[in-house]
Design an enzyme around this catalytic site. Structure first.
Site, PDB file in Angstrom:
ATOM      1  N   ASP A 141      -4.606  10.067   8.617  1.00 25.63           N
ATOM      2  CA  ASP A 141      -3.621  10.211   7.590  1.00 25.63           C
ATOM      3  C   ASP A 141      -2.048  10.016   8.127  1.00 25.63           C
ATOM      4  O   ASP A 141      -1.053  10.700   7.547  1.00 25.63           O
ATOM      5  CB  ASP A 141      -3.512  11.682   7.047  1.00 25.63           C
ATOM      6  CG  ASP A 141      -3.070  11.863   5.637  1.00 25.63           C
ATOM      7  OD1 ASP A 141      -2.820  13.109   5.207  1.00 25.63           O
ATOM      8  OD2 ASP A 141      -2.655  11.043   4.988  1.00 25.63           O
ATOM      9  N   LYS A 144       0.339   4.157   8.115  1.00 27.04           N
ATOM     10  CA  LYS A 144      -0.962   3.351   7.734  1.00 27.04           C
ATOM     11  C   LYS A 144      -1.122   2.219   8.500  1.00 27.04           C
ATOM     12  O   LYS A 144      -2.141   1.695   8.580  1.00 27.04           O
ATOM     13  CB  LYS A 144      -0.831   3.036   6.114  1.00 27.04           C
ATOM     14  CG  LYS A 144      -0.517   4.242   5.091  1.00 27.04           C
ATOM     15  CD  LYS A 144      -1.291   5.587   5.659  1.00 27.04           C
ATOM     16  CE  LYS A 144      -0.693   6.707   4.950  1.00 27.04           C
ATOM     17  NZ  LYS A 144      -1.494   7.832   5.515  1.00 27.04           N
ATOM     18  N   ASP A 169      -7.336   8.644   4.716  1.00 28.60           N
ATOM     19  CA  ASP A 169      -6.492   8.714   3.582  1.00 28.60           C
ATOM     20  C   ASP A 169      -5.881   7.685   3.083  1.00 28.60           C
ATOM     21  O   ASP A 169      -5.663   6.572   3.930  1.00 28.60           O
ATOM     22  CB  ASP A 169      -5.932  10.042   3.530  1.00 28.60           C
ATOM     23  CG  ASP A 169      -5.266  10.464   2.326  1.00 28.60           C
ATOM     24  OD1 ASP A 169      -4.116  11.059   2.258  1.00 28.60           O
ATOM     25  OD2 ASP A 169      -5.720  10.133   1.224  1.00 28.60           O
ATOM     26  N   ASN A 170      -5.413   7.454   1.860  1.00 27.04           N
ATOM     27  CA  ASN A 170      -4.588   6.503   1.616  1.00 27.04           C
ATOM     28  C   ASN A 170      -4.902   4.951   1.519  1.00 27.04           C
ATOM     29  O   ASN A 170      -4.160   4.304   1.909  1.00 27.04           O
ATOM     30  CB  ASN A 170      -2.974   6.746   2.113  1.00 27.04           C
ATOM     31  CG  ASN A 170      -2.647   7.850   1.972  1.00 27.04           C
ATOM     32  OD1 ASN A 170      -2.254   8.479   3.034  1.00 27.04           O
ATOM     33  ND2 ASN A 170      -2.463   8.448   0.816  1.00 27.04           N
ATOM     34  N   GLU A 199      -2.195  11.979  -4.439  1.00 23.63           N
ATOM     35  CA  GLU A 199      -2.097  13.316  -4.602  1.00 23.63           C
ATOM     36  C   GLU A 199      -1.112  13.392  -5.731  1.00 23.63           C
ATOM     37  O   GLU A 199       0.040  13.003  -5.866  1.00 23.63           O
ATOM     38  CB  GLU A 199      -1.866  13.952  -3.370  1.00 23.63           C
ATOM     39  CG  GLU A 199      -0.545  13.304  -2.575  1.00 23.63           C
ATOM     40  CD  GLU A 199      -1.040  12.283  -1.615  1.00 23.63           C
ATOM     41  OE1 GLU A 199      -2.187  11.661  -1.699  1.00 23.63           O
ATOM     42  OE2 GLU A 199      -0.326  11.995  -0.726  1.00 23.63           O
TER      43      GLU A 199
HETATM   44  C1  77K Z   1       7.058  10.068   7.206  1.00 23.14           C
HETATM   45  N1  77K Z   1       5.598  10.060   7.531  1.00 23.14           N
HETATM   46  C2  77K Z   1       5.201  10.692   8.479  1.00 23.14           C
HETATM   47  N2  77K Z   1       3.781  10.639   8.257  1.00 23.14           N
HETATM   48  C3  77K Z   1       3.299   9.716   7.514  1.00 23.14           C
HETATM   49  C4  77K Z   1       2.157   9.103   7.063  1.00 23.14           C
HETATM   50  N3  77K Z   1       1.757   9.450   5.768  1.00 23.14           N
HETATM   51  C5  77K Z   1       2.046   8.696   4.910  1.00 23.14           C
HETATM   52  O1  77K Z   1       2.972   7.823   4.941  1.00 23.14           O
HETATM   53  C6  77K Z   1       1.740   8.769   3.318  1.00 23.14           C
HETATM   54  C7  77K Z   1       2.441   8.588   2.229  1.00 23.14           C
HETATM   55  C8  77K Z   1       2.063   8.666   1.103  1.00 23.14           C
HETATM   56  C9  77K Z   1       2.678   7.944  -0.236  1.00 23.14           C
HETATM   57  C10 77K Z   1       4.293   7.846  -0.111  1.00 23.14           C
HETATM   58  C11 77K Z   1       5.077   7.471  -1.154  1.00 23.14           C
HETATM   59  C12 77K Z   1       4.451   6.946  -2.044  1.00 23.14           C
HETATM   60  F1  77K Z   1       5.142   6.487  -3.234  1.00 23.14           F
HETATM   61  C13 77K Z   1       2.975   7.031  -2.263  1.00 23.14           C
HETATM   62  C14 77K Z   1       2.211   7.465  -1.318  1.00 23.14           C
HETATM   63  C15 77K Z   1       0.970   9.470   0.698  1.00 23.14           C
HETATM   64  C16 77K Z   1       0.292  10.067   1.674  1.00 23.14           C
HETATM   65  O2  77K Z   1      -0.900  10.462   1.325  1.00 23.14           O
HETATM   66  C17 77K Z   1       0.625   9.682   2.912  1.00 23.14           C
HETATM   67  O3  77K Z   1      -0.208  10.043   4.011  1.00 23.14           O
HETATM   68  C18 77K Z   1       4.600   9.285   7.024  1.00 23.14           C
HETATM   69 MG    MG Z   2      -2.314  10.819   3.176  1.00 26.58          MG
END
Ligand code: 77K
Ligand code: MG
Length: 214
Positions: A141, A144, A169-170, A199
């Protein structure tokens, strides 16, 4: 000074959840993110899929890549058998500080080892530093773009055995197309897509469960 979103999320946990009650911590975060401020936790809908994978697998050793505020960390750890261990890696020190407090509020410090640093640095150290033999479950998670290189690293470090499960995830939003192609094409994985939603939204997203075949 202005608080950050993770700090406000922690405040919601300390205000609305019962100390030592992991499910109330999960509920407090979901309420906060649904009604106050969106945050990138795996959330309640995908969280139910996560719960079913964890419960069915009954893993002794779990690695989580990407702790964020500790929502999925608490969700997974609350389902683990007594002597099971969860190691969670978080690159961002501010997130790690919040996650540590969320985990403490849930009373799950004994099951969870939170490590601040990069997956690239710590995956090769799993065996020597944490005494990990094999990983039963990896919940991905984090960034990506790191899903695929980290999967190859897990393979190369001999951390996956026949039956180890990768749960990502994602895979749709934000998406990890190269990872998806790899696990779906590789003869070394049996892959399955669990369709869901991003989510707290109506956007499509999902979890990919990939069983390592050895
Ligand atoms: C800063 N950072 C530290 N760890 C991470 C890794 N996680 C993600 O990037 C992540 C992003 C999104 C998401 C963000 C914006 C949007 F418009 C749609 C989805 C959803 C998730 O569930 C995620 O896990 C990012
Ligand atoms: Mg996620």
């Amino acid at each position: 000074t202005q608080s950050t979103r993770p700090q406000r999320l922690l405040g919601a946990v300390q205000k609305n959840a019962t100390r030592g009650d992991p499910r109330s911590v999960v509920k407090a975060i979901d309420e906060f993110c649904r009604h106050k401020e969106w945050a990138m936790n795996v959330g309640d809908e995908k969280g139910c899929i996560l719960d079913s994978v964890v419960s069915e697998l009954n893993p002794a050793t779990v690695l989580e890549l990407g702790t964020y505020c500790g929502y999925s960390t608490v969700r997974i750890a609350s389902l683990l058998p007594p002597h099971a261990k969860l190691i969670t890696l978080e690159f961002n020190p501010d997130y790690a500080k919040i996650a540590c407090q969320v985990i403490a509020w849930a009373g799950l410090e004994d099951k969870i080892q939170l490590v601040e640093g990069s997956s690239a640095e710590w995956i090769p150290k799993m065996k020597e530093h944490f005494g990990v033999k094999m990983l039963d479950l990896v919940f991905m998670d984090h960034w990506k773009d790191d899903y695929l290189p980290d999967t190859k690293l897990l393979e190369d470090c001999g951390l996956l055995r026949k039956g180890s499960v990768l749960l990502a995830d994602n895979v749709i939003c934000p998406g990890s197309p190269d990872y998806l192609k790899y696990v779906r094409r590789s003869p070394r994985y049996k892959s399955q897509y669990f369709r869901s939603h991003l989510e707290y939204t109506k956007a499509e997203d999902g979890l990919e469960k990939s069983v390592f075949l050895g």
